[in-house]
Design an enzyme around this catalytic site. Structure first.
Site, short mmCIF file in Angstrom:
data_model
loop_
_atom_site.label_atom_id
_atom_site.label_comp_id
_atom_site.label_asym_id
_atom_site.label_seq_id
_atom_site.Cartn_x
_atom_site.Cartn_y
_atom_site.Cartn_z
N SER A 183 0.83 -1.20 0.00
CA SER A 183 0.00 0.00 0.00
C SER A 183 0.87 1.25 0.00
O SER A 183 1.69 1.43 -0.89
CB SER A 183 -0.97 -0.06 1.18
N ASP A 213 -8.54 -5.49 -6.20
CA ASP A 213 -8.22 -4.44 -5.24
C ASP A 213 -9.01 -3.19 -5.59
O ASP A 213 -8.76 -2.54 -6.60
CB ASP A 213 -6.72 -4.14 -5.28
N HIS A 262 -7.20 -5.99 -1.39
CA HIS A 262 -6.01 -5.30 -0.90
C HIS A 262 -5.34 -6.17 0.17
O HIS A 262 -5.44 -5.89 1.37
CB HIS A 262 -6.45 -3.94 -0.34
#
Length: 614
Positions: free
Chosen positions: A201, A307, A338
């Protein structure tokens, strides 16, 4: 699943061999670790490892207080190579989350003893790699945890936070023993200057950003579910994906003591990210794709194809840019949302990452650079490989749109739909064969053969709006029954179990044992597998959106995000075009009816083997 718990007693003989080899290595030479059977071995003591914090001068003054910012780099490294005067490579994860939010499936944060020395290093990188002859360095981005400065969400301050540490590891920046004052500290006695960055991320995003500076010493990056352009995190071709701004995100991670002095940066973040979706200087500064030509490091991209946080356009455009500049690269694409690969393919992931770092940081000739480039998850826990990605034989194929039909010759005509912000892509897909007012659907017949799409597609529409503003959504749907990872569930495709497996050595303050996971699955009748969104007012470009003239046709190409999906024989492929995709983009300020001229509208698909839909 293989358990990677280290057995120190069994490693004593290997350790003695390692020390003997060290004595035969010229003083000051780069340390290559202890390699046996083509892999670095866990011969060093994790319990006795050196744990320290160095504050690195970034050269910036984000708070405007007249003092240069220092960022905290928490370091853990094996004691034995340093005692022998040997130098080792570094695995680095630079993050804003070490205090506020935590890392990994168990939201681990950094912990410190009473003297401020680091105790817990989140995730398993330290437990697993330090015994194998690596140092692990976890950097607090500027403005977070124990670092000075202000959070600027992917901008100069963020990227420089990590780049400065790489410079320090290579003798090009100053480090100190305390946040304010202290004595100078250098890494010349233990670091060989080779750095690999990793992270999920925001952390992986910083790895992308640092690689795009071309900094010397960065040998490889492993961006997991990472952003390549911050514009494409907040906006999609002018359409707002979220109502917030980077300033809102900064306020989540910024240390309160730093935030009190960062009002000017917060204001700049808010002002530079207008809700109208224009391509401003703030977004341009945070577009790492534009600097892909500067990337010298190899890149191991990992992303979930479902995602919906860091959407897949981010990995697709980054991958294409890296490919165009000949960057050495590898890719894993899962069916998850994610999610870190440690939590959906743990054993294979740790083994592969181990090989990757051994090769690019220690120079081990294990041949990983010659293995298949791509691993693709086809169904829960079922993987395939490809020599290259997109798959060999992929051809951009033009598909015509006809009323209700996808493919064949162009017969012209028009279709209309009205924006309904209460409906989303799942509702559209579930009603694909019903004439509902909020969408236009185009489908093939049942496919006679499997149809594989590999890469990024697009749909070009000539469309008029009944009002002065309009948003467009386009989704590709696999129509047919399947068991998939439940990417819309709370675990985004995984379930967390109560058992643990161990991946390295532990101490009382830093366990190597993590909760196991399993695939969380669901049965569906249709699967949305690629998406794109746009603001029609930006039809001429992103620099500046304009009000639409009702009834005037505009031509716009909507990007469809990268994917790799097989529509099985017997299933149908659908393209659905609509207005607001509820929950994934915000609606426009009007509720238009849109009319598409099919004679001047086409779909472009990355079909493996090319040809036509059949």
């Amino acid at each position: 699943m293989r358990n990677h718990r280290i057995r120190p007693v069994a490693g004593i003989a290997t350790l003695l061999l390692a020390l003997a080899a060290a004595l035969l290595t010229p003083a000051g030479a780069a340390w290559a670790g202890t390699v046996h059977d083509g892999a670095s071995q866990p011969v060093y003591s994790y319990a006795d490892a050196i744990r320290q914090t160095v504050w690195v001068d970034t050269g910036l003054d984000g708070e405007g207080d007249g003092h240069r910012d220092r960022v905290a780099a928490d370091i853990i490294r094996p004691r034995e190579p340093a005692q022998a005067g040997r130098r080792i490579p570094v695995i680095m994860d630079a993050s804003p989350y070490y205090e506020c939010c935590g890392r990994g499936n168990e939201s681990q944060v950094k912990t410190y003893d009473a003297q401020g020395n680091p105790v817990q290093f989140p995730l398993y990188y330290d437990n697993y790699f330090v015994p194998r002859g690596y140092a692990v360095v976890l950097v607090d981005l500027a403005g977070t945890n124990r670092s000075d400065g202000c959070v600027d969400v992917g901008g100069t301050s963020d990227v420089t936070s990590a780049k400065a540490v790489i410079d320090w590891l290579n003798g090009r920046a100053a480090g100190y023993s305390s946040r304010a004052g202290g004595s100078p500290v250098d890494a010349a006695g233990w670091a060989n200057g080779s750095v690999g960055m990793i992270g999920k991320s925001w952390d992986g995003t910083i790895a992308n950003g640092v690689a795009a500076t071309g900094v010397a010493g960065l040998k490889t990056i492993v961006p997991i579910s990472a952003i390549s352009s911050w514009y494409d995190y907040y906006r999609s071709q002018g359409a707002p994906l979220y109502s917030g701004t980077p300033a809102d995100l900064a306020s989540v991670v910024e240390d309160p003591a730093d935030a009190a002095h960062c009002g000017a940066e917060q204001s700049a973040l808010a002002a530079g990210a207008p809700y109208d979706g224009d391509w401003t200087a703030l977004w341009q500064q945070r577009d790492y794709v534009a600097d892909a030509a500067k990337v010298k490091a190899s890149v191991f991209v990992v992303h979930g194809m479902q995602d919906l946080n860091v959407r897949t356009v981010n990995f697709g455009q980054w991958w294409d840019a890296l490919a165009s500049h000949g960057v050495q690269r590898k890719i894993w694409l899962s069916e998850t949302g994610h999610v870190d690969p440690f939590d959906y393919r743990r054993g294979a992931w740790v083994d592969t990452l181990h090989q990757w770092f051994d090769h690019y940081l220690m120079g081990v000739p294990n041949g990983i650079q010659n293995q298949p480039m791509a691993d693709i998850e086809r169904a829960p826990d079922q993987w395939s490989t490809d020599a290259r990605w997109p798959a060999p034989g992929t051809t951009a194929t033009t598909v015509h749109l006809n009323p209700g039909a996808l493919g064949g010759g162009s017969n012209g005509g028009t279709v209309s739909f009205s924006d309904d912000p209460s409906k989303d892509e799942n509702a559209w897909a579930g009603e694909v064969d019903q004439a509902t007012p909020e969408k236009a659907a185009f489908t093939t017949g049942a496919l006679a053969h499997d149809l594989r799409l590999s890469g990024s597609g697009s749909v070009t529409l000539t469309v008029g709006s009944s009002t002065s503003s309009a948003h467009l959504s386009a989704v590709l749907v696999d129509l047919g029954p399947a068991s998939i990872r439940d990417y819309q569930g709370s675990g985004e495709g995984i379930s967390t179990l109560t058992t643990r497996s161990c991946w390295g050595e532990s101490t009382a303050g830093d366990s190597a044992c993590f909760l196991d996971t399993a695939a969380a699955t669901t049965k569906v009748e249709e699967t949305v597998f690629s998406r794109g969104w746009a603001d029609l007012g930006h039809y001429a470009g992103l620099d500046h959106g304009v009000p639409l003239t009702p009834g005037t046709p505009y031509r716009m190409t909507v990007r469809l995000a990268a994917t790799d999906h097989v529509v099985p024989a017997g299933h149908r492929l659908a393209l659905i075009v609509a207005g607001t995709d509820n929950g994934l983009i915000d609606p426009p300020d009007t509720r238009p009816t849109l009319t598409v001229d099919l004679a001047d509208s086409t779909l472009r698909l990355p079909l493996v083997g090319g040809g036509t839909l059949r």
